[in-house]
Design an enzyme around this catalytic site. Structure first.
Site: not given
Length: 211
Positions: A11, A111, A160
């Site tokens: 990310d 995702k 994450c």
């Protein structure tokens, strides 16, 4: 190049940078180092994950009237942090960071696209309806290429990145976090993240130690 190891970049997107919709503490500091690491071509396989939420995603505070960002609710029997709307599909904030040359990435895994389920880990979604954590397919993709070891970095290391490393270890991969190429949502997250990694047997090192 280590043939049985993969790099997972989690990310690294503008919405997690200073001024972004969900800015992580010093998030921009990791960008030059990640770009430099990719240019070293140390990994045969590189995975980049991309938060990719539809508008009105269940993890957004705005989807829950009367709730504010960073509050916690119960969702499918599990705690769910409510986030500011971020990484909305097709917006500039959801793009992979433009200051990084992503050419070495042989898989880009989006995702969080299911409006009903949040997705922290690259390996499994969060708990969904019925309590299950759906598989993203990444573990099978890596095993099919002979990968047995993963190095994880990106944003945020207390959410994450941590969940990705924990799932990697739980699924039988040797897991490591590149500490200097990760940043937390807030500094308060670093202590619990270190404790969780130690409990899961996840190694912690800086990118300079890679050879």
């Amino acid at each position: 190049m280590n043939a049985d190891a993969a790099l997972i970049l989690v990310d690294v997107q503008p919405d997690f940078m200073p001024g972004g919709a969900l800015a992580c503490h010093e998030g921009a500091a990791i960008v030059p180092g990640i770009d430099a690491l990719l240019r070293r071509r140390l990994f045969r396989h590189v995975v980049a994950t991309q938060d990719w939420h539809p508008r009105g995603h269940v993890s957004f505070a705005g989807a829950h009237p009367g709730r504010a960002p960073f509050e916690t609710i119960e969702l499918y029997g599990q705690p769910q942090t409510l986030w500011p709307a971020h990484c909305v599909q097709g917006t500039p904030g959801a793009a992979l960071h433009p200051a990084i040359d992503w050419a070495p990435a042989d898989l880009i895994l989006r995702k969080g696209s299911d409006p009903r389920v949040d997705s922290y880990s690259a390996f499994r979604e969060n708990h969904g309806p019925g309590g299950a954590r759906p598989d993203t397919g990444l573990a099978g993709w890596l095993r099919g290429r002979g990968v047995r070891e993963v190095y994880v970095c990106g944003l945020a290391r207390d959410v994450c990145v941590l969940w990705t490393a924990q799932d990697a270890a739980a699924l039988g991969f040797r897991a490591h976090m590149l500490w200097d190429l990760s940043r937390p949502v807030t500094p308060a997250g670093d202590g619990p993240a270190r404790a969780a990694m130690a409990a899961a047997g996840i190694g912690v090192l800086d990118a300079a130690a890679l050879a």
